[in-house]
Design a protein around this motif. Structure first.
Motif, PDB file in Angstrom:
ATOM      1  N   ARG A   1       0.825  -1.191   0.000  1.00 14.61           N
ATOM      2  CA  ARG A   1       0.000   0.000   0.000  1.00 14.61           C
ATOM      3  C   ARG A   1       0.867   1.252   0.000  1.00 14.61           C
ATOM      4  N   VAL A   2       1.840   1.269   0.913  1.00 11.52           N
ATOM      5  CA  VAL A   2       2.708   2.441   1.023  1.00 11.52           C
ATOM      6  C   VAL A   2       3.579   2.580  -0.230  1.00 11.52           C
ATOM      7  N   SER A   3       4.205   1.476  -0.646  1.00 12.44           N
ATOM      8  CA  SER A   3       5.117   1.553  -1.792  1.00 12.44           C
ATOM      9  C   SER A   3       4.383   2.001  -3.052  1.00 12.44           C
ATOM     10  N   LEU A   4       3.193   1.443  -3.274  1.00  2.18           N
ATOM     11  CA  LEU A   4       2.447   1.813  -4.478  1.00  2.18           C
ATOM     12  C   LEU A   4       1.935   3.247  -4.397  1.00  2.18           C
ATOM     13  N   THR A   5       1.521   3.666  -3.192  1.00  2.00           N
ATOM     14  CA  THR A   5       1.071   5.054  -3.043  1.00  2.00           C
ATOM     15  C   THR A   5       2.193   6.010  -3.401  1.00  2.00           C
ATOM     16  N   VAL A   6       3.375   5.715  -2.842  1.00  4.33           N
ATOM     17  CA  VAL A   6       4.520   6.573  -3.157  1.00  4.33           C
ATOM     18  C   VAL A   6       4.749   6.573  -4.668  1.00  4.33           C
ATOM     19  N   GLY A   7       4.731   5.403  -5.261  1.00  3.48           N
ATOM     20  CA  GLY A   7       4.982   5.302  -6.700  1.00  3.48           C
ATOM     21  C   GLY A   7       3.971   6.089  -7.512  1.00  3.48           C
ATOM     22  N   ILE A   8       2.682   5.877  -7.247  1.00  4.98           N
ATOM     23  CA  ILE A   8       1.635   6.530  -8.038  1.00  4.98           C
ATOM     24  C   ILE A   8       1.653   8.038  -7.826  1.00  4.98           C
ATOM     25  N   ALA A   9       1.696   8.449  -6.550  1.00  6.91           N
ATOM     26  CA  ALA A   9       1.615   9.883  -6.269  1.00  6.91           C
ATOM     27  C   ALA A   9       2.822  10.622  -6.830  1.00  6.91           C
ATOM     28  N   ALA A  10       4.014  10.053  -6.624  1.00  2.97           N
ATOM     29  CA  ALA A  10       5.210  10.726  -7.117  1.00  2.97           C
ATOM     30  C   ALA A  10       5.175  10.801  -8.645  1.00  2.97           C
ATOM     31  N   THR A  11       4.765   9.696  -9.289  1.00  6.87           N
ATOM     32  CA  THR A  11       4.696   9.700 -10.751  1.00  6.87           C
ATOM     33  C   THR A  11       3.720  10.769 -11.239  1.00  6.87           C
ATOM     34  N   ALA A  12       2.553  10.829 -10.601  1.00  6.49           N
ATOM     35  CA  ALA A  12       1.547  11.805 -11.041  1.00  6.49           C
ATOM     36  C   ALA A  12       2.086  13.224 -10.912  1.00  6.49           C
ATOM     37  N   LEU A  13       2.683  13.517  -9.752  1.00  7.60           N
ATOM     38  CA  LEU A  13       3.212  14.869  -9.542  1.00  7.60           C
ATOM     39  C   LEU A  13       4.301  15.195 -10.562  1.00  7.60           C
ATOM     40  N   ILE A  14       5.189  14.233 -10.767  1.00 13.22           N
ATOM     41  CA  ILE A  14       6.301  14.467 -11.691  1.00 13.22           C
ATOM     42  C   ILE A  14       5.787  14.693 -13.108  1.00 13.22           C
ATOM     43  N   VAL A  15       4.842  13.848 -13.524  1.00 11.70           N
ATOM     44  CA  VAL A  15       4.338  13.971 -14.891  1.00 11.70           C
ATOM     45  C   VAL A  15       3.637  15.315 -15.088  1.00 11.70           C
ATOM     46  N   VAL A  16       2.794  15.690 -14.129  1.00  8.81           N
ATOM     47  CA  VAL A  16       2.073  16.963 -14.275  1.00  8.81           C
ATOM     48  C   VAL A  16       3.062  18.129 -14.328  1.00  8.81           C
ATOM     49  N   PHE A  17       3.964  18.156 -13.373  1.00  8.73           N
ATOM     50  CA  PHE A  17       4.904  19.265 -13.289  1.00  8.73           C
ATOM     51  C   PHE A  17       5.829  19.300 -14.514  1.00  8.73           C
ATOM     52  N   GLY A  18       6.376  18.150 -14.839  1.00  7.28           N
ATOM     53  CA  GLY A  18       7.288  18.080 -15.986  1.00  7.28           C
ATOM     54  C   GLY A  18       6.596  18.451 -17.284  1.00  7.28           C
ATOM     55  N   THR A  19       5.350  18.013 -17.454  1.00 10.79           N
ATOM     56  CA  THR A  19       4.630  18.312 -18.686  1.00 10.79           C
ATOM     57  C   THR A  19       4.337  19.800 -18.815  1.00 10.79           C
TER      58      THR A  19
END
Lengths: 303, 340
Positions: A97-115
Motif C-alpha cells: 500500500r505504502v510503496s504503491l502510493t509513493v509510486g503513483i503519487a510521485a509519478t503523477a506529480l512528476i508527470v504533471v509538473f514536468g509536462t
C-alpha cells in the motif's frame, strides 16, 4: 482450409465500417499483447490486495507480539513472523500500500509538473525556454540523496512521513520529463496542423492543450509507466538505507531493510524473501506494461 | 450604394511590407518592400521560384511567422480598412479563421491526426461563434458536402489517416471557408496533389470563391494554375515584386525577363525545340543578395552593365501593367540612380 477462407472473406465485408480513433487502435494492440496483459493482471491484483488490506485482514500491524517472535511460516502465519512478532503477510500487504502510493503519487506529480514546464518551454521557445530549461538543469544537478536526507530532517514531524518522501522525490524528479516533453513539443509544433490551428484563431493555451499534448501523450504515458517503476525502486532504496518512509510504517523497502541484520539474512529468509519477490515482480510487470503500451502506440509495429 | 463604395476600397492593401531574417546579427530581407492590393472577390496569383519569399509574405500578412524566424520590420497591412499589422495577438486571433483564413501546402500534415474531421471543422466554428454542438455538427456536414465530399455524414466521424490527400485538402478548404472569410490565402494548395486532383481542387476553389464572394491570394509556382483561375498575377523574385498585371496581359506580353523565362520553362505541346527552357542558376541566398542594382541581373540573359548599378523600381504603363526592369524607361527613376 477452403471453407475457412470463404468464411473469413464473407465475414469481413458484413462488418460495418467503423472509424477507430488512434487510441482505440492502440488499445486493441495492447490487449493482444499477452505478456503485457499478464503483467497488467498481476499488477492489478497486487494493487487491489494492497489497497484493500484493511478489509482482507483484521490483524493490527503495529502491535508487537512478544509471544510469537521469529516464527517460520505456518497455518496461522502464512509467511511467518518477524523479530518483533508481526505477521509478515499482513505487513507485505500494508507495505505494498505504502510503496504503491509513493509510486503513483510521485509519478503523477512528476508527470504533471514536468509536462507543464516542458510544454511551455517547448512551445514558446526563446527566453522562456532558456529560463525554464536552466532551472531544469539546476534541479537535475541537485545531489538527490543529500537533498532527501536534509529535507527529511527539516520536514520531519511536520508532515506525515510518506508524504514528505513523495514531495521530496517529485520535486527532484521532474527534470527528465520536462526535457522529454520539451523535445517532443519542439518537433511536433513544426507540423503544419499546428500552424493551421493558429490560423483558425486558437489561443496558445488551446494550441498546447488541445493540439500538441494529445500528440505527445503517448510518449508521456510510456515515460510515466517507467517512472512508476523507478519511483517504487527509489522508495525501497531510500527506505532500505533508512532515509525513506519512517521505520514504524511498513513498506517493502522497510521490510527489506531488516535483512541488514546478518542473523535475519541467514536464519529468517521468510521475512525478506517475500517483499523482495513481490517488489521484483511488480517492477518487472510495470516494465512489461510500459513496453506493451510503447508497442501499442507505435504505428509502425504490428503485433 | 454601399456596395459601390466597398468595391472602390480594396479588401487588402499591403504597403512596403518588409520581413527580414536575422543572420549573424544582421537583418536580411526575405520580403523587400512589397506593395500590392487585392480587390474584393478577385483571385490574385503570386508566382515565383522556390525561395522568392512568397510563403514568408503570406505568413507575414497573417502574422503567423514562427517566433525567432523572421520579423516584420516595416510596412502596413490594411485589411478591410483596418491596419492589422499592429494588432495584438489576441485581436489577431479574432481575425484569423474568421475574416482571413489559410490553406496549406501539405494536406497530409495540416490536419491533426488525433481528432476526427468533424471535430476539427467544428473547432473553427466554436472559436468564432457562440454555437451549440449540434448546430456545429450540422454545419460541418453541410460544409463537407459543399466541398464535394459525398459521404459527409460518415466523414465527420473519421480520422485524417482514413482520407486521401485530395479529400484532406477538401477538408482543409471546408475548414477555411467555415466562417465565410473575406480573404483566403492558399499557399500552394495543389502542389502535393496529383494532376487530376489538382484540377478538381482548383475548380472547387473557384466555385467556393464565387459562392461566398471572397478574395483569394493563390500562391503557386505553377503558371498553368495561374492561367486557369487567377484574375491578376504578381510575379515575385528574391522578395520583390518584379511584375504585376492582369492574367491576359501577362501571358500575352510578359515584360520582365524573369517572367519570360518562367514561361519558357513550361512544356508546350506544339514546341519544336527538344529541350525545355530553364533559368540558369538559383535564387541567391539572403546573404548573397546584391544590395544595389537589379537582383535578377546575374541570371538575366538581357542584362546590361547598368543593371548592377541602378536599382529598378516597379512602374506602371498606361494599361496598368507594372514591371520593374531597366529595359523599360519608366523603371529608371531618380530614386534608383540616387542609390548608386
Amino acid at each position: 482450409m477452403e471453407v475457412l477462407t470463404e468464411k473469413n472473406t464473407k465475414q469481413t465485408p458484413s462488418k460495418p465500417p467503423k472509424s477507430m480513433s488512434p487510441w482505440a487502435i492502440a488499445r486493441r494492440k495492447f490487449v493482444r499483447n499477452k505478456l503485457a496483459m499478464v503483467s497488467s493482471f498481476f499488477l492489478l491484483t497486487v494493487m487491489i490486495m494492497s489497497f484493500l488490506a484493511p478489509y482482507i485482514t483484521t490483524i493490527d500491524i503495529t502491535r508487537v507480539n512478544i509471544g510469537q517472535m521469529s516464527l517460520p511460516p505456518s497455518g496461522e502465519h502464512w509467511l511467518g513472523t518477524d523479530k518483533s512478532g508481526r505477521d509478515v503477510f499482513v505487513r507485505l500487504l500494508y507495505g505494498g500500500r505504502v510503496s504503491l502510493t509513493v509510486g503513483i503519487a510521485a509519478t503523477a506529480l512528476i508527470v504533471v509538473f514536468g509536462t507543464v514546464i516542458g510544454s511551455i518551454a517547448g512551445y514558446f521557445g526563446g527566453v522562456v525556454d532558456s529560463v525554464l530549461m536552466r532551472f531544469t538543469d539546476f534541479i537535475l544537478n541537485f545531489p538527490f540523496l543529500v537533498f532527501v536526507i536534509v529535507l527529511n530532517a527539516i520536514l520531519f514531524g511536520k508532515l506525515s512521513g510518506v508524504w514528505v518522501l513523495i514531495v521530496v522525490i517529485s520535486v527532484l524528479g521532474w527534470g527528465g520529463v520536462a526535457r522529454l516533453v520539451r523535445s517532443k513539443i519542439l518537433s511536433e509544433k513544426e507540423n503544419e496542423y499546428i500552424l493551421a490551428a493558429i490560423s483558425i484563431g486558437c489561443k496558445p493555451s488551446k494550441v498546447i492543450i488541445k493540439h500538441l499534448l494529445p500528440n505527445v501523450l503517448s510518449t508521456i504515458i510510456v515515460q510515466a509507466t517507467i517512472l512508476f517503476a523507478t519511483m517504487i525502486v527509489a522508495e525501497s532504496g531510500l527506505s532500505y538505507l533508512g532515509f525513506g518512509v519512517p521505520t514504524e510504517v511498513p513498506s517493502w523497502g522497510n521490510m527489506l531493510s531488516t535483512s541488514r541484520d546478518p542473523d535475519v539474512m541467514q536464519n529468517m529468509p521468510w521475512t525478506w524473501i517475500p517483499p523482495a519477490v513481490v517488489l521484483t515482480l511488480t517492477i518487472l510487470s510495470i516494465n512489461f506494461i510500459g513496453e506493451g503500451i510503447k508497442d501499442a502506440l507505435n504505428p509502425k509495429s504490428y503485433r | 450604394m454601399n456596395k459601390d463604395l466597398d468595391k472602390k476600397v480594396p479588401l487588402l492593401e499591403v504597403r512596403d511590407l518588409e520581413t527580414a531574417f536575422k543572420i549573424d546579427g544582421q537583418y536580411h530581407n526575405a520580403v523587400d518592400k512589397v506593395s500590392f492590393t487585392v480587390d474584393r472577390g478577385k483571385i490574385v496569383g503570386v508566382v515565383g521560384e522556390s525561395g522568392c519569399g512568397k510563403s514568408v509574405m503570406s505568413l507575414s500578412i497573417m502574422k503567423l511567422l514562427p517566433k525567432g524566424a523572421g520579423e516584420i520590420l516595416g510596412g502596413e497591412v490594411i485589411f478591410d480598412g483596418k491596419n492589422i499589422e499592429h494588432l495584438s495577438e489576441k485581436e489577431m486571433n479574432k481575425i484569423r479563421g474568421k475574416d482571413i483564413s489559410m490553406i496549406f501546402q501539405e494536406p497530409m500534415t495540416s490536419l491533426n491526426p488525433v481528432f476526427t474531421i468533424g471535430y476539427q471543422i467544428e473547432e473553427v466554428l466554436h472559436n468564432h461563434f457562440n454555437i451549440s454542438k449540434q448546430d456545429a455538427r450540422n454545419q460541418s456536414i453541410k460544409l463537407l458536402k459543399s466541398v464535394g465530399i459525398s459521404r459527409a455524414e460518415q466523414v465527420v466521424n473519421e480520422y485524417p489517416h482514413q482520407l486521401s490527400g485530395g479529400m484532406r485538402q477538401r477538408v482543409m478548404i471546408a475548414m477555411a471557408i467555415a466562417c465565410q472569410p473575406k480573404l483566403l490565402i492558399a499557399d500552394e494548395p495543389t502542389t502535393a496533389l496529383d494532376v487530376t486532383v489538382q484540377a478538381q481542387i482548383l475548380d472547387l476553389l473557384k466555385d467556393v470563391q464565387s459562392v461566398n464572394d471572397m478574395a483569394i491570394i493563390l500562391i503557386t509556382h505553377d503558371l498553368g494554375v495561374v492561367a486557369e483561375i487567377c484574375d491578376e498575377v504578381i510575379v515575385m523574385y528574391a522578395g520583390e515584386i518584379v511584375e504585376r498585371s492582369d492574367v491576359r496581359s501577362l501571358f500575352k506580353n510578359p515584360k520582365h525577363p524573369y517572367t519570360q523565362q518562367l514561361m519558357n520553362s513550361i512544356p508546350k505541346l506544339d514546341a519544336e525545340e527538344e529541350k525545355l527552357g530553364s533559368i540558369k542558376g538559383i535564387v541567391p541566398s539572403l546573404k548573397e543578395m546584391p544590395r544595389v542594382g537589379c537582383k535578377f541581373a546575374n541570371r538575366c540573359p538581357k542584362a546590361m552593365p547598368e543593371c548592377t548599378e541602378i536599382t529598378p523600381v516597379l512602374a506602371e504603363d498606361e494599361k496598368g501593367h507594372e514591371v520593374s526592369c531597366l529595359l523599360f524607361e519608366a523603371s529608371k527613376t531618380e530614386e534608383g540612380t540616387k542609390i548608386t
